[in-house]
Scaffold this active site. Structure first.
Site, PDB file in Angstrom:
ATOM      1  N   GLY A 133     -33.969  26.793   7.811  1.00  0.00           N
ATOM      2  CA  GLY A 133     -33.091  26.039   8.609  1.00  0.00           C
ATOM      3  C   GLY A 133     -31.665  26.022   8.062  1.00  0.00           C
ATOM      4  O   GLY A 133     -31.307  26.768   7.230  1.00  0.00           O
ATOM      5  N   SER A 134     -30.907  25.219   8.623  1.00  0.00           N
ATOM      6  CA  SER A 134     -29.487  25.296   8.294  1.00  0.00           C
ATOM      7  C   SER A 134     -29.454  24.564   6.920  1.00  0.00           C
ATOM      8  O   SER A 134     -28.367  24.926   6.068  1.00  0.00           O
ATOM      9  CB  SER A 134     -28.887  24.303   9.253  1.00  0.00           C
ATOM     10  OG  SER A 134     -28.786  25.021  10.577  1.00  0.00           O
ATOM     11  N   TYR A 135     -30.308  23.769   6.542  1.00  0.00           N
ATOM     12  CA  TYR A 135     -30.246  22.734   5.239  1.00  0.00           C
ATOM     13  C   TYR A 135     -31.311  23.166   4.299  1.00  0.00           C
ATOM     14  O   TYR A 135     -31.431  22.316   3.254  1.00  0.00           O
ATOM     15  CB  TYR A 135     -29.897  21.264   5.464  1.00  0.00           C
ATOM     16  CG  TYR A 135     -28.775  21.335   6.615  1.00  0.00           C
ATOM     17  CD1 TYR A 135     -27.633  21.663   6.247  1.00  0.00           C
ATOM     18  CD2 TYR A 135     -29.169  20.679   7.765  1.00  0.00           C
ATOM     19  CE1 TYR A 135     -26.484  21.604   7.102  1.00  0.00           C
ATOM     20  CE2 TYR A 135     -28.077  20.831   8.716  1.00  0.00           C
ATOM     21  CZ  TYR A 135     -26.714  21.080   8.505  1.00  0.00           C
ATOM     22  OH  TYR A 135     -25.729  20.937   9.555  1.00  0.00           O
ATOM     23  N   GLY A 136     -32.251  23.950   4.642  1.00  0.00           N
ATOM     24  CA  GLY A 136     -33.282  24.002   3.681  1.00  0.00           C
ATOM     25  C   GLY A 136     -34.085  25.415   3.856  1.00  0.00           C
ATOM     26  O   GLY A 136     -33.837  26.163   4.789  1.00  0.00           O
ATOM     27  N   LYS A 137     -35.315  25.511   3.324  1.00  0.00           N
ATOM     28  CA  LYS A 137     -35.940  27.009   3.380  1.00  0.00           C
ATOM     29  C   LYS A 137     -37.575  26.349   3.501  1.00  0.00           C
ATOM     30  O   LYS A 137     -37.784  25.290   2.757  1.00  0.00           O
ATOM     31  CB  LYS A 137     -35.505  27.866   2.365  1.00  0.00           C
ATOM     32  CG  LYS A 137     -35.626  27.277   1.056  1.00  0.00           C
ATOM     33  CD  LYS A 137     -35.105  28.285  -0.168  1.00  0.00           C
ATOM     34  CE  LYS A 137     -35.053  27.746  -1.445  1.00  0.00           C
ATOM     35  NZ  LYS A 137     -34.422  28.530  -2.504  1.00  0.00           N
ATOM     36  N   VAL A 138     -38.291  27.336   4.104  1.00  0.00           N
ATOM     37  CA  VAL A 138     -39.685  26.955   4.003  1.00  0.00           C
ATOM     38  C   VAL A 138     -40.290  28.277   3.339  1.00  0.00           C
ATOM     39  O   VAL A 138     -40.106  29.341   3.754  1.00  0.00           O
ATOM     40  CB  VAL A 138     -40.205  26.675   5.441  1.00  0.00           C
ATOM     41  CG1 VAL A 138     -41.604  26.526   5.447  1.00  0.00           C
ATOM     42  CG2 VAL A 138     -39.616  25.583   5.946  1.00  0.00           C
ATOM     43  N   LYS A 153     -41.691  23.069   2.770  1.00  0.00           N
ATOM     44  CA  LYS A 153     -40.219  22.712   2.950  1.00  0.00           C
ATOM     45  C   LYS A 153     -39.415  22.290   1.557  1.00  0.00           C
ATOM     46  O   LYS A 153     -39.898  21.579   0.751  1.00  0.00           O
ATOM     47  CB  LYS A 153     -40.032  21.667   3.865  1.00  0.00           C
ATOM     48  CG  LYS A 153     -40.368  21.877   5.346  1.00  0.00           C
ATOM     49  CD  LYS A 153     -39.781  20.781   6.238  1.00  0.00           C
ATOM     50  CE  LYS A 153     -40.409  20.819   7.608  1.00  0.00           C
ATOM     51  NZ  LYS A 153     -40.032  19.688   8.410  1.00  0.00           N
ATOM     52  N   ASP A 255     -37.449  16.914  19.621  1.00  0.00           N
ATOM     53  CA  ASP A 255     -36.759  18.418  19.599  1.00  0.00           C
ATOM     54  C   ASP A 255     -38.051  19.349  19.869  1.00  0.00           C
ATOM     55  O   ASP A 255     -38.421  20.318  19.219  1.00  0.00           O
ATOM     56  CB  ASP A 255     -36.441  18.631  18.053  1.00  0.00           C
ATOM     57  CG  ASP A 255     -35.508  20.116  17.996  1.00  0.00           C
ATOM     58  OD1 ASP A 255     -35.170  20.460  18.899  1.00  0.00           O
ATOM     59  OD2 ASP A 255     -35.202  20.544  16.781  1.00  0.00           O
TER      60      ASP A 255
END
Length: 410
Positions: A133-138, A153, A255
């Site tokens: 995502g914009s502020y993290g990774k999975v 996450k 969302d």
């Protein structure tokens, strides 16, 4: 996955982020389900109070994200909206928690490597990245204890604490809320949170989630990646079942979109990503914070100060169904403001070749007037949804069952 729909470059151009949300560092809580006040943690480098940053895009807020007790432009007092944190606290104190197996909380993170040089966090071996995502990774991780696969996450607390999503909240607030909500939920159509790892000595914050081994709802082959009616119906029934469960527990997802709907190998849809979700009190589902992703935003969210969360979630279900069966967005402009303008003003276009029952359902879901829009219960009872499968089965959760037993006379 860039065809005629769900092209990532289009989403980024519109200011949408990926579907993995925000996170924030928990401090030590007296109640494991409670969310601390993050206002004292706000960084110095923040946006103007009237402009907030959410899911990769700016929006004008002008007040707290989920508490409102002032007056409108005519001096009429607006209804009070209880903060999500307070609602969740009340639910925890009342024992209204569905989970029978609590989320594991770990406050020590040991970073190492296995014998093959793969990175490890405690018992979890990192295999590869599966999203960002914009502020993290999975990442996809394997546990050395049970040999199962998990999605993890990973977020940087120092970064998130500097990101304001409302005048009194940082991105960290969203993370705490996401964790607090997921600690309470237990439903076959909801992604399960397994463990939270937050070591105060390191900057990373980890959420360990069940790994849904198959695909996103929006995965498909060929252009335009649309699904057949039968598959779309099966998926929609699961989405309605999971979202109805959330609404019955006073949770607005905020969302709903294909990227947040995962399909297991057996074809079951699970709703994930509660990074912008909100809790509400009683029947008062009024919210004022802009929902997650522009192309799935309901018209009332584009033009009003407050809106009803249930109706906004239901609209997003309609956009999702439209995408699943037609392979494109119902309202998409050249940019953010043009998209909002089309959502509010443009008529819905459904091709004539569509099944009349399906067309009727889409028109009721994507009704611009929230007071006339079909409810989730109405969707569950709609002839196209019922089809040959019958009504969507009721789900009696743990907290509802316990509450019912307590109310029964001895």
């Amino acid at each position: 996955m860039c065809g005629s729909w769900f092209c990532m470059s289009d989403l980024l151009e519109m200011g949408c982020c990926g579907c993995f949300g925000f996170l924030r560092k928990p401090s030590k809580l007296q109640n494991p389900y409670m969310i601390p006040d993050s206002s004292s943690n706000l960084g110095d480098n923040l946006l103007d109070d009237s402009m907030c940053f959410e899911n990769g895009s700016f929006y004008n807020n002008g007040g707290d994200s989920d508490f409102l007790a002032d007056t409108d432009e005519n001096g009429v007092e607006r209804p009070t909206i209880m903060r999500s944190e307070d609602v969740l606290q009340q639910r925890a104190e009342s024992g209204l928690i569905c989970r029978q197996v609590p989320v594991k909380e770990t406050h020590t993170a040991t970073l190492s490597e296995d014998e093959n040089g793969k990175k490890m966090v405690n018992e979890y071996v990192r295999l590869h990245r599966i999203g960002a995502g914009s502020y993290g990774k999975v990442g996809l991780y394997r546990s050395t204890k049970d040999d199962k696969l998990y999605a993890m996450k990973v977020f940087h607390k120092s970064h998130l604490v500097k990101l304001r999503v409302a005048p009194s909240e940082t991105a960290m607030t969203d993370v705490y809320r996401e964790v607090s909500i997921m600690k309470m939920l237990d439903h076959p159509n909801i992604v399960n949170l397994i463990e939270v790892i937050d070591d105060p000595k390191i900057d990373n914050f980890y959420m360990v989630l069940e790994y849904v081994e198959s695909k996103w709802v929006c995965d498909g082959s060929g252009a335009p990646c649309s699904l057949g009616e039968s598959t779309a119906r099966n998926y929609l029934r699961d989405i309605v079942a999971g979202l109805s469960y959330l609404h019955s527990h006073n949770i607005i997802h905020g969302d709903i979109k294909p990227d947040n709907l995962l399909v297991t190998s057996t074809g079951r849809v699970k709703i994930g990503d509660f990074s912008v979700s909100q809790a509400f009190e009683g029947d008062n589902d009024l919210l004022r914070r802009t929902p997650g992703t522009p192309v799935f935003t309901a018209p009332e969210c584009c033009i009003g100060v407050t809106y009803h969360g249930k109706g906004a979630d239901t609209w997003a279900v309609g956009v999702t169904l439209y995408c699943m069966v037609l392979g494109r967005y119902p309202f998409l402009g050249d940019g953010l403001h043009d998209t909002y303008d089309k959502i509010v003003k443009n008529p819905l276009v459904v091709p004539d070749h569509i099944n009349p029952l399906l067309k009727d359902l889409l028109e009721q879901l994507l009704c611009k007037d929230p007071n006339q829009r079909i409810t989730l219960q109405g969707v569950a009872e709609h002839p196209w949804v019922v089809g040959d499968m019958g009504p969507i089965p009721d789900y009696i959760c743990t907290c509802k069952r316990i509450h019912t037993e307590q109310d029964e006379p001895a």
